[in-house]
Design an enzyme around this catalytic site. Structure first.
Site, mmCIF file in Angstrom:
data_model
loop_
_atom_site.group_PDB
_atom_site.id
_atom_site.type_symbol
_atom_site.label_atom_id
_atom_site.label_comp_id
_atom_site.label_asym_id
_atom_site.label_seq_id
_atom_site.Cartn_x
_atom_site.Cartn_y
_atom_site.Cartn_z
ATOM 1 N N CYS A 65 36.049 16.667 7.399
ATOM 2 C CA CYS A 65 35.990 18.131 7.347
ATOM 3 C C CYS A 65 35.674 18.718 8.724
ATOM 4 C CB CYS A 65 34.926 18.536 6.315
ATOM 5 S SG CYS A 65 34.486 20.274 6.329
ATOM 6 N N CYS A 68 32.628 21.029 8.804
ATOM 7 C CA CYS A 68 31.407 20.219 8.654
ATOM 8 C C CYS A 68 30.996 19.633 9.992
ATOM 9 C CB CYS A 68 31.625 19.093 7.654
ATOM 10 S SG CYS A 68 32.016 19.617 5.974
#
Length: 143
Positions: A65, A68
């Protein structure tokens, strides 16, 4: 006195609330709080939620991600700013898929704040450290 779980050996300890930053585990002598971001698996998360006196902010994330990865340094900074009175931990939803499902994480990154074993609130999306700290404090009723 507060009950704290050692993030290293998972032993239950009692610590003086006024000296959380200096408290060490009676079993392994590692710091009990303020030691940065914890990497959580199911047993440690369950033990923290069941027995630990400190609020816990969990970042549900995944290694693939992009947002993230962008938020990771901000989360580390937030741990420094919020500790030792708030624990911060990360759950890798790729490794701990059952935890992602159990907590109904539908998008990542998702921050979930827990106190006394119950989820207080959650927010999805990457945030800078200042916003993570402000959001956490507002949900805990701290100035």
């Amino acid at each position: 006195m507060k009950h704290l779980i050692c993030p290293n050996c998972h032993a239950l300890n009692r610590a003086d609330e006024a000296r959380l930053g200096q408290a060490v585990c009676g079993k392994c002598a590692k710091p009990l709080a303020g030691g940065g971001v914890l990497h959580l698996d199911a047993p440690l998360l369950d033990r923290l939620l069941a027995k630990d006196a400190l609020p816990l902010l969990v970042d549900f994330w995944a290694p693939w991600c992009g947002p993230c990865k962008m938020m990771a340094p901000a989360f580390e900074e937030a741990a420094r700013l919020l500790g030792p009175g708030v624990r911060l931990g990360k759950v890798d939803t790729e490794r701990e898929q059952a935890l992602g499902a159990r907590f109904r994480v539908q998008s990542i990154p998702t921050l979930a704040l827990f106190r006394d074993g119950r989820e207080l609130d959650r927010v999805s999306g990457a945030m800078p450290a200042h916003d993570i700290v402000a959001w956490t404090k507002s949900r805990l009723g701290q100035p």
